[in-house]
Design a protein around this motif. Structure first.
Motif, PDB file in Angstrom:
ATOM      1  N   ASN A 108       0.838  -1.200   0.000  1.00  0.00           N
ATOM      2  CA  ASN A 108       0.000   0.000   0.000  1.00  0.00           C
ATOM      3  C   ASN A 108       0.874   1.253   0.000  1.00  0.00           C
ATOM      4  O   ASN A 108       0.633   2.182  -0.768  1.00  0.00           O
ATOM      5  N   ARG A 109       1.892   1.272   0.829  1.00  0.00           N
ATOM      6  CA  ARG A 109       2.809   2.425   0.897  1.00  0.00           C
ATOM      7  C   ARG A 109       3.565   2.617  -0.424  1.00  0.00           C
ATOM      8  O   ARG A 109       3.903   3.746  -0.780  1.00  0.00           O
ATOM      9  N   LEU A 110       3.849   1.522  -1.101  1.00  0.00           N
ATOM     10  CA  LEU A 110       4.524   1.612  -2.398  1.00  0.00           C
ATOM     11  C   LEU A 110       3.557   2.050  -3.501  1.00  0.00           C
ATOM     12  O   LEU A 110       3.988   2.362  -4.617  1.00  0.00           O
ATOM     13  N   GLY A 111       2.254   2.047  -3.182  1.00  0.00           N
ATOM     14  CA  GLY A 111       1.247   2.458  -4.160  1.00  0.00           C
ATOM     15  C   GLY A 111       0.834   1.371  -5.122  1.00  0.00           C
ATOM     16  O   GLY A 111       0.195   1.631  -6.136  1.00  0.00           O
ATOM     17  N   ILE A 112       1.176   0.118  -4.811  1.00  0.00           N
ATOM     18  CA  ILE A 112       0.871  -0.969  -5.750  1.00  0.00           C
ATOM     19  C   ILE A 112      -0.108  -1.986  -5.170  1.00  0.00           C
ATOM     20  O   ILE A 112      -0.256  -3.076  -5.704  1.00  0.00           O
ATOM     21  N   SER A 113      -0.807  -1.615  -4.107  1.00  0.00           N
ATOM     22  CA  SER A 113      -1.726  -2.563  -3.467  1.00  0.00           C
ATOM     23  C   SER A 113      -2.896  -2.948  -4.371  1.00  0.00           C
ATOM     24  O   SER A 113      -3.543  -3.961  -4.128  1.00  0.00           O
ATOM     25  N   GLU A 114      -3.157  -2.156  -5.411  1.00  0.00           N
ATOM     26  CA  GLU A 114      -4.239  -2.486  -6.334  1.00  0.00           C
ATOM     27  C   GLU A 114      -3.718  -3.029  -7.665  1.00  0.00           C
ATOM     28  O   GLU A 114      -4.484  -3.230  -8.599  1.00  0.00           O
ATOM     29  N   ASP A 115      -2.425  -3.264  -7.740  1.00  0.00           N
ATOM     30  CA  ASP A 115      -1.853  -3.894  -8.931  1.00  0.00           C
ATOM     31  C   ASP A 115      -1.798  -5.399  -8.646  1.00  0.00           C
ATOM     32  O   ASP A 115      -0.782  -5.945  -8.232  1.00  0.00           O
ATOM     33  N   PHE A 116      -2.926  -6.032  -8.863  1.00  0.00           N
ATOM     34  CA  PHE A 116      -3.092  -7.428  -8.479  1.00  0.00           C
ATOM     35  C   PHE A 116      -2.178  -8.363  -9.274  1.00  0.00           C
ATOM     36  O   PHE A 116      -1.773  -9.404  -8.769  1.00  0.00           O
ATOM     37  N   GLU A 117      -1.843  -7.987 -10.489  1.00  0.00           N
ATOM     38  CA  GLU A 117      -0.918  -8.805 -11.282  1.00  0.00           C
ATOM     39  C   GLU A 117       0.477  -8.783 -10.654  1.00  0.00           C
ATOM     40  O   GLU A 117       1.110  -9.828 -10.516  1.00  0.00           O
ATOM     41  N   ALA A 118       0.957  -7.599 -10.306  1.00  0.00           N
ATOM     42  CA  ALA A 118       2.295  -7.493  -9.703  1.00  0.00           C
ATOM     43  C   ALA A 118       2.337  -8.227  -8.369  1.00  0.00           C
ATOM     44  O   ALA A 118       3.303  -8.942  -8.076  1.00  0.00           O
ATOM     45  N   LEU A 119       1.283  -8.092  -7.556  1.00  0.00           N
ATOM     46  CA  LEU A 119       1.259  -8.758  -6.254  1.00  0.00           C
ATOM     47  C   LEU A 119       1.293 -10.273  -6.399  1.00  0.00           C
ATOM     48  O   LEU A 119       1.992 -10.963  -5.654  1.00  0.00           O
ATOM     49  N   GLN A 120       0.545 -10.796  -7.371  1.00  0.00           N
ATOM     50  CA  GLN A 120       0.573 -12.239  -7.603  1.00  0.00           C
ATOM     51  C   GLN A 120       1.946 -12.686  -8.097  1.00  0.00           C
ATOM     52  O   GLN A 120       2.452 -13.730  -7.675  1.00  0.00           O
ATOM     53  N   GLN A 121       2.541 -11.901  -8.975  1.00  0.00           N
ATOM     54  CA  GLN A 121       3.874 -12.227  -9.486  1.00  0.00           C
ATOM     55  C   GLN A 121       4.886 -12.232  -8.341  1.00  0.00           C
ATOM     56  O   GLN A 121       5.672 -13.172  -8.206  1.00  0.00           O
ATOM     57  N   TYR A 122       4.861 -11.202  -7.515  1.00  0.00           N
ATOM     58  CA  TYR A 122       5.791 -11.120  -6.388  1.00  0.00           C
ATOM     59  C   TYR A 122       5.582 -12.282  -5.425  1.00  0.00           C
ATOM     60  O   TYR A 122       6.530 -12.906  -4.971  1.00  0.00           O
ATOM     61  N   PHE A 123       4.324 -12.578  -5.123  1.00  0.00           N
ATOM     62  CA  PHE A 123       4.029 -13.683  -4.208  1.00  0.00           C
ATOM     63  C   PHE A 123       4.544 -14.997  -4.792  1.00  0.00           C
ATOM     64  O   PHE A 123       5.156 -15.801  -4.093  1.00  0.00           O
ATOM     65  N   SER A 144      -9.891  -7.618  -1.948  1.00  0.00           N
ATOM     66  CA  SER A 144      -9.587  -6.239  -2.355  1.00  0.00           C
ATOM     67  C   SER A 144     -10.005  -6.009  -3.802  1.00  0.00           C
ATOM     68  O   SER A 144     -10.537  -4.945  -4.143  1.00  0.00           O
ATOM     69  N   ALA A 145      -9.754  -6.989  -4.651  1.00  0.00           N
ATOM     70  CA  ALA A 145     -10.166  -6.885  -6.055  1.00  0.00           C
ATOM     71  C   ALA A 145     -11.693  -6.817  -6.155  1.00  0.00           C
ATOM     72  O   ALA A 145     -12.233  -6.033  -6.939  1.00  0.00           O
TER      73      ALA A 145
END
Length: 135
Positions: A52-67, A101-102
């Motif tokens: 959230n602080r990085l501003g990417i909490s709604e970039d679900f593709e990036a979050l899945q990739q990182y996870f 969240s999505a």
């Protein structure tokens, strides 16, 4: 879905901060961000707050990739011990929160986050694609 191409290396034009484009460097960061998910179910909120602080909490593709990148570094025994038994399943809770969240986003802004975009997140499409390509 209106998915814009993102520069996943550093700061983008919308002020979002993505982790390093160099996988070796990114993996060090991901280890620190996700490691708490191996210990306590309540830390998924801490992990979410970093994104959230990085501003990417709604970039679900990036979050899945990182996870996915982080999860693939774990041994099957580590995953089993921390997430497949008992009532503490922080990794599952992180993914559940991502999906919720999505859903919330699709309800609040259906014109920018439509049913197709929601379906991709609910099915964890990016995570599934990453994991199947690794094998």
């Amino acid at each position: 879905a209106n998915v814009k191409k993102k520069n996943r290396r550093g700061l983008d034009c919308n002020g979002r901060v993505y982790l390093s484009g160099i996988k070796k460097d990114r993996m060090l960061l991901l280890g620190h961000v996700f490691r708490p998910l191996l210990h306590d179910v309540f830390v998924y909120r801490v992990t979410n707050s970093v994104f959230n602080r990085l501003g990417i909490s709604e970039d679900f593709e990036a979050l899945q990739q990182y996870f996915g990148e982080w999860a693939m570094t774990l041994s099957p025994i580590t995953v089993a011990k921390s997430n497949l038994s008992g009532t503490w399943r922080p990794m599952v809770r992180f993914l559940q929160d991502l999906v919720m969240s999505a859903y919330d986003m699709s309800q609040q802004s259906p014109e920018t986050f439509d049913a197709l975009a929601l379906e991709k997140v609910v099915q964890l499409e990016t995570l599934l694609k990453f994991v199947t390509e690794v094998e």
